[in-house]
Design an enzyme around this catalytic site. Structure first.
Site, PDB file in Angstrom:
ATOM      1  N   CYS A  86       0.847  -1.214   0.000  1.00  0.00           N
ATOM      2  CA  CYS A  86       0.000   0.000   0.000  1.00  0.00           C
ATOM      3  C   CYS A  86       0.875   1.254   0.000  1.00  0.00           C
ATOM      4  O   CYS A  86       2.035   1.217   0.327  1.00  0.00           O
ATOM      5  CB  CYS A  86      -0.867   0.025   1.253  1.00  0.00           C
ATOM      6  SG  CYS A  86      -1.687  -1.503   1.555  1.00  0.00           S
TER       7      CYS A  86
ATOM      8  N   ASN B 293      -0.894   1.240   6.484  1.00  0.00           N
ATOM      9  CA  ASN B 293      -0.146   0.161   5.810  1.00  0.00           C
ATOM     10  C   ASN B 293       0.262  -0.826   6.881  1.00  0.00           C
ATOM     11  O   ASN B 293       0.592  -0.429   7.996  1.00  0.00           O
ATOM     12  CB  ASN B 293       1.152   0.703   5.180  1.00  0.00           C
ATOM     13  CG  ASN B 293       0.886   1.387   3.862  1.00  0.00           C
ATOM     14  OD1 ASN B 293      -0.263   1.449   3.408  1.00  0.00           O
ATOM     15  ND2 ASN B 293       1.930   1.927   3.264  1.00  0.00           N
ATOM     16  N   GLY B 294       0.279  -2.123   6.532  1.00  0.00           N
ATOM     17  CA  GLY B 294       0.736  -3.125   7.498  1.00  0.00           C
ATOM     18  C   GLY B 294      -0.418  -4.060   7.839  1.00  0.00           C
ATOM     19  O   GLY B 294      -1.440  -4.087   7.162  1.00  0.00           O
TER      20      GLY B 294
ATOM     21  N   HIS C 168      19.570 -35.885 -14.362  1.00  0.00           N
ATOM     22  CA  HIS C 168      18.910 -36.530 -13.205  1.00  0.00           C
ATOM     23  C   HIS C 168      17.406 -36.309 -13.247  1.00  0.00           C
ATOM     24  O   HIS C 168      16.766 -36.195 -12.212  1.00  0.00           O
ATOM     25  CB  HIS C 168      19.523 -35.983 -11.911  1.00  0.00           C
ATOM     26  CG  HIS C 168      21.000 -36.200 -11.846  1.00  0.00           C
ATOM     27  ND1 HIS C 168      21.570 -37.409 -11.524  1.00  0.00           N
ATOM     28  CD2 HIS C 168      22.027 -35.384 -12.165  1.00  0.00           C
ATOM     29  CE1 HIS C 168      22.893 -37.314 -11.602  1.00  0.00           C
ATOM     30  NE2 HIS C 168      23.193 -36.099 -11.988  1.00  0.00           N
TER      31      HIS C 168
ATOM     32  N   ARG D 114       3.772   0.484  -6.540  1.00  0.00           N
ATOM     33  CA  ARG D 114       3.771  -0.439  -5.384  1.00  0.00           C
ATOM     34  C   ARG D 114       2.677  -1.492  -5.500  1.00  0.00           C
ATOM     35  O   ARG D 114       2.583  -2.385  -4.670  1.00  0.00           O
ATOM     36  CB  ARG D 114       3.578   0.355  -4.090  1.00  0.00           C
ATOM     37  CG  ARG D 114       4.718   1.307  -3.789  1.00  0.00           C
ATOM     38  CD  ARG D 114       4.326   2.261  -2.684  1.00  0.00           C
ATOM     39  NE  ARG D 114       4.204   1.576  -1.422  1.00  0.00           N
ATOM     40  CZ  ARG D 114       5.075   1.718  -0.412  1.00  0.00           C
ATOM     41  NH1 ARG D 114       6.124   2.496  -0.584  1.00  0.00           N
ATOM     42  NH2 ARG D 114       4.912   1.099   0.719  1.00  0.00           N
TER      43      ARG D 114
ATOM     44  N   GLU E 280      17.884 -16.569 -11.845  1.00  0.00           N
ATOM     45  CA  GLU E 280      17.425 -15.167 -11.931  1.00  0.00           C
ATOM     46  C   GLU E 280      16.808 -14.874 -13.303  1.00  0.00           C
ATOM     47  O   GLU E 280      15.755 -14.246 -13.397  1.00  0.00           O
ATOM     48  CB  GLU E 280      18.591 -14.223 -11.641  1.00  0.00           C
ATOM     49  CG  GLU E 280      18.305 -12.759 -11.842  1.00  0.00           C
ATOM     50  CD  GLU E 280      17.144 -12.230 -10.985  1.00  0.00           C
ATOM     51  OE1 GLU E 280      16.723 -12.925 -10.035  1.00  0.00           O
ATOM     52  OE2 GLU E 280      16.644 -11.142 -11.303  1.00  0.00           O
TER      53      GLU E 280
ATOM     54  N   LYS F 288      12.949 -13.662 -13.940  1.00  0.00           N
ATOM     55  CA  LYS F 288      12.578 -12.472 -14.723  1.00  0.00           C
ATOM     56  C   LYS F 288      11.520 -12.836 -15.763  1.00  0.00           C
ATOM     57  O   LYS F 288      10.518 -12.167 -15.920  1.00  0.00           O
ATOM     58  CB  LYS F 288      13.827 -11.906 -15.418  1.00  0.00           C
ATOM     59  CG  LYS F 288      14.790 -11.230 -14.470  1.00  0.00           C
ATOM     60  CD  LYS F 288      14.353  -9.856 -14.124  1.00  0.00           C
ATOM     61  CE  LYS F 288      13.989  -9.470 -12.735  1.00  0.00           C
ATOM     62  NZ  LYS F 288      14.219 -10.171 -11.564  1.00  0.00           N
TER      63      LYS F 288
ATOM     64  N   LYS G 132       5.894  -4.561  -5.324  1.00  0.00           N
ATOM     65  CA  LYS G 132       7.316  -4.232  -5.325  1.00  0.00           C
ATOM     66  C   LYS G 132       7.992  -4.656  -4.028  1.00  0.00           C
ATOM     67  O   LYS G 132       9.122  -5.082  -4.022  1.00  0.00           O
ATOM     68  CB  LYS G 132       7.523  -2.732  -5.542  1.00  0.00           C
ATOM     69  CG  LYS G 132       8.995  -2.313  -5.606  1.00  0.00           C
ATOM     70  CD  LYS G 132       9.752  -3.019  -6.720  1.00  0.00           C
ATOM     71  CE  LYS G 132      11.232  -2.763  -6.685  1.00  0.00           C
ATOM     72  NZ  LYS G 132      11.976  -3.646  -7.618  1.00  0.00           N
TER      73      LYS G 132
ATOM     74  N   TRP H 132      -3.448  -2.342  -1.169  1.00  0.00           N
ATOM     75  CA  TRP H 132      -3.163  -3.679  -1.704  1.00  0.00           C
ATOM     76  C   TRP H 132      -3.848  -4.629  -0.724  1.00  0.00           C
ATOM     77  O   TRP H 132      -3.413  -4.772   0.428  1.00  0.00           O
ATOM     78  CB  TRP H 132      -1.655  -3.906  -1.746  1.00  0.00           C
ATOM     79  CG  TRP H 132      -1.257  -5.297  -2.100  1.00  0.00           C
ATOM     80  CD1 TRP H 132      -1.031  -6.339  -1.251  1.00  0.00           C
ATOM     81  CD2 TRP H 132      -1.056  -5.836  -3.407  1.00  0.00           C
ATOM     82  NE1 TRP H 132      -0.697  -7.469  -1.940  1.00  0.00           N
ATOM     83  CE2 TRP H 132      -0.709  -7.194  -3.263  1.00  0.00           C
ATOM     84  CE3 TRP H 132      -1.125  -5.308  -4.678  1.00  0.00           C
ATOM     85  CZ2 TRP H 132      -0.431  -8.009  -4.351  1.00  0.00           C
ATOM     86  CZ3 TRP H 132      -0.853  -6.128  -5.758  1.00  0.00           C
ATOM     87  CH2 TRP H 132      -0.513  -7.462  -5.595  1.00  0.00           C
TER      88      TRP H 132
ATOM     89  N   GLU I 189       8.119 -13.731 -14.044  1.00  0.00           N
ATOM     90  CA  GLU I 189       7.349 -12.712 -13.315  1.00  0.00           C
ATOM     91  C   GLU I 189       6.830 -11.595 -14.210  1.00  0.00           C
ATOM     92  O   GLU I 189       5.867 -10.930 -13.866  1.00  0.00           O
ATOM     93  CB  GLU I 189       8.154 -12.135 -12.155  1.00  0.00           C
ATOM     94  CG  GLU I 189       9.396 -11.382 -12.514  1.00  0.00           C
ATOM     95  CD  GLU I 189      10.074 -10.796 -11.266  1.00  0.00           C
ATOM     96  OE1 GLU I 189       9.386 -10.465 -10.295  1.00  0.00           O
ATOM     97  OE2 GLU I 189      11.306 -10.675 -11.282  1.00  0.00           O
TER      98      GLU I 189
END
Ligand code: AGP
Length: 608
Positions: free
Chosen positions: A2, A100-101, A504, A27, A481, A485, A603, A74, A488
């Site tokens: 948020c 927020n939280g 394997h 965000r 990584e 990318k 984010k 959010w 996502e």
């Protein structure tokens, strides 16, 4: 997560707040709202969906007042809808809050308040705060907030205004970031510096337990029952830095910023002769390093991949055993860390809940802690014993790019610093590696020149449904990584794998429908990677290989080649990740995905 913005002064607070919320769109959110005090009453406008819906609402039903608060939500408790959008009011409608939280004990508080006659209008945890303040309100909103927060358990960045006290804006923070920005006869608050860069430069980063009374011409901070002073920090980011600077997306801008951000991150941390590392501001001595039994690196997501890469570098240069763990796993396992463990926490935002919780656990065990963060004043950066900042400027794109290479840069500096202190590296080797470090920005710039070639390859593969990324040794984390990318931001299923592991099991996946991206730059295991390419090719896979420019061997085996400059193997992860960032970016844009705000992602994951 948020976003919060507040303002008190002579401007129309609704306008200031709306502009600030726009800067926080990255965000991630699902609804938004603004409340102002106008002629001793609260006027509130809330809308679901993107900010433009709130803008339309404000145009149809304008509000104005000199003291106001706003929020982008959010959803954590209660679905995204107007009733659950912030701001939330008490029964009287005279007290309004944004938050927020997560209030961990909101259910019990809500039950108690309902039994006392309070009427709730939303499913949110936040609304209980408004009613708690109402319960304790006796013509002093600051004291009422202090009393209310004594009952609350959990994380909050909170802003409160009260219609009967239009000269006061009250804010409080615990485990969720909140900044105060000082103006001339006006003051601002926000959950994130970038919301206010158009208005202010002087920021106060609130600490846990701070409760502030903000007027247009004064800021009073209280903590533990007494007034405290907090330092003001000048933040030099200009608004443009937080804007797209002409790029189509924040992510592309941030990919192209990497030569500069890598340079900014190591500049000032090398001696003037440019041959030794000067890691100021951390208290990690040679004697301490000789005493420790291991280094433990803890992070999430892309930051975790930086940690995995660092394991190879630290063990190779310092010979200190190094473990790497995902924060959400670490915090619930019976780990073995103690005062002989140096625990490094990597976090771009400095607010990731799992990483912050792991930091607190490590401190309880008596371990010395070192944070690598990109946000000054963030919770992790302030709670760790030591902090080294990546100097990347605000990273707005949800998919982390420049922060990742910034983290690697700091980790190289740490490894070189520790190796120097432990005398596990010769002077010549140190000078050689520092030279390679200096060359990195130029080499990353060379990689970026491959953008058009990478875009062409992306066009060939953007409709694929799956991908495997292969690499070995310290580039194996780069395969992870690169796959992250692609996942996502393009929503293609992609898996990073240690190339040696394919036999394997995963090689069963390989056929003409499974494209394979391989990191095959010069290294001590180059031949091994070559055979892995042949194994995949023999089963019909199309191969894209990241190779050094003069590599002729691979040309015969790979279907597509992306050429990158050579560097010392230890720095190759920084070089090799660049084409993978660009590849994911172009595939995502060709698939029409929301590159900067991918679906389901935020984010900074500030809740468990
Ligand atoms: C990276 O592209 C992701 N957005 C995500 O994995 C991120 O790295 C992770 O959430 C950790 O965030 P932090 O670095 O802010 O702690």
């Amino acid at each position: 997560m948020c976003g919060i913005v507040g303002y008190i002064g002579s401007k129309n607070s609704a306008e200031v707040i709306y502009n600030g919320l726009e800067k926080l769109e990255y965000r991630g959110y699902d609804s938004a709202g603004i409340a102002v005090i106008s002629k001793n009453e609260i006027l509130t406008r809330r809308s679901v969906g993107k900010l433009k819906n709130l803008k339309a609402n404000l145009e149809t039903n304008p509000i104005s007042g000199n003291n106001g608060i706003g929020h982008t939500r959010w959803a954590t408790h209660g679905k995204p809808c107007e009733e659950n959008a912030h701001p939330h009011t008490d029964c009287s409608g005279k007290i309004v809050v944004v938050h927020n939280g997560i209030i961990e004990n909101y259910v019990s508080i809500k039950k108690q308040l309902i039994s006392e006659g309070h009427i709730f209008k939303s499913e949110t945890d936040t609304e209980v705060i408004a009613h708690l303040i109402e319960k304790y309100y006796k013509k002093d909103v600051l004291e009422a907030v202090k009393s209310a927060l004594k009952e609350v358990r959990g994380a909050y960045a909170l802003a409160v205004i009260c219609a009967d006290e239009p000269e006061r804006l009250i804010v409080a923070r615990y485990d969720a970031p909140l900044v105060v920005a000082k103006g001339k006869d006006e003051n601002y608050i926000a959950s994130d510096v970038s919301a206010l860069l158009n208005y202010a430069r002087d920021f106060i980063f609130l600490e846990n337990g701070d409760i502030c009374e903000i007027k247009k011409d004064s800021i009073k901070i209280f903590n533990g029952g007494k007034e405290v002073k907090r330092e003001t920090q000048k933040i030099l980011w200009n608004a443009v830095q937080a804007e797209k600077a002409g790029y189509k997306h924040f992510m592309l801008k941030e990919i192209y910023e990497q030569p500069q951000t890598i340079l900014d991150t190591f500049r000032g941390r090398l001696s003037s002769e440019q041959n030794t590392v000067l890691l100021d501001g951390i208290n990690i001595t040679k004697d301490y390093l000789k005493e420790i039994s291991k280094i433990y690196i803890i992070a999430c997501g892309t930051s975790y991949h930086a940690g995995l890469t660092a394991k190879f570098v630290l063990e190779s240069l310092t010979v200190i055993p190094t473990e790497v763990d995902i924060a959400s796993e670490f915090r619930y396992r019976d780990h073995v860390i103690n005062e002989k463990t140096l625990v490094i926490f990597i976090s771009q935002s400095g607010e990731t809940a799992d990483t912050l919780a792991a930091l607190r656990l490590a401190k309880q065990r008596g371990s010395k802690t070192l944070a690598i963060c990109n946000v000054v004043g963030s919770s992790i950066s302030r709670e760790a014993d030591n902090v080294l900042y990546t100097h990347c400027g605000p990273e707005i794109g949800v998919a982390s790019t420049k922060a990742f290479t910034g983290q690697l840069t700091v980790l190289y500096l740490i490894a070189l610093d520790f190796a120097t202190k432990l005398d596990t590296i010769s002077k010549d080797k140190l000078e050689t590696l520092v030279k390679y470090l200096w060359d990195l920005p130029v080499k990353v710039t060379e990689c970026l020149k491959q953008a058009d070639a990478i875009k062409k390859i992306a066009k060939e593969f953007h409709a694929k449904k799956q991908f495997i990324y292969l690499a070995r040794n310290l580039n194996y984390p780069i395969a992870l990584e690169g796959a992250l990318k692609l996942k996502e931001i393009s929503y293609i299923y992609a898996e990073g794998y240690a190339a040696g592991e394919m036999k394997h099991g995963p090689i069963a996946l390989i056929d003409e429908t499974m494209p394979v991206m391989v990191i095959a730059t010069k290294s001590k295991i180059y031949e091994k990677v070559l055979s892995n390419i042949e194994e995949a090719k023999a089963r019909g896979a199309k191969i894209i290989a990241i190779v050094n420019a003069d590599d002729k061997e691979i040309a015969k085996k790979a279907d597509y080649r992306i050429e990158v400059p050579e560097t010392d193997e230890i720095f190759s992860p920084v070089i090799n990740v660049i084409p993978l960032q660009l590849f994911a970016y172009y595939v995502s844009t060709m698939r029409g995905c929301d590159v900067d705000q991918p679906r389901n992602l935020a984010k900074s994951v500030t809740v468990e």
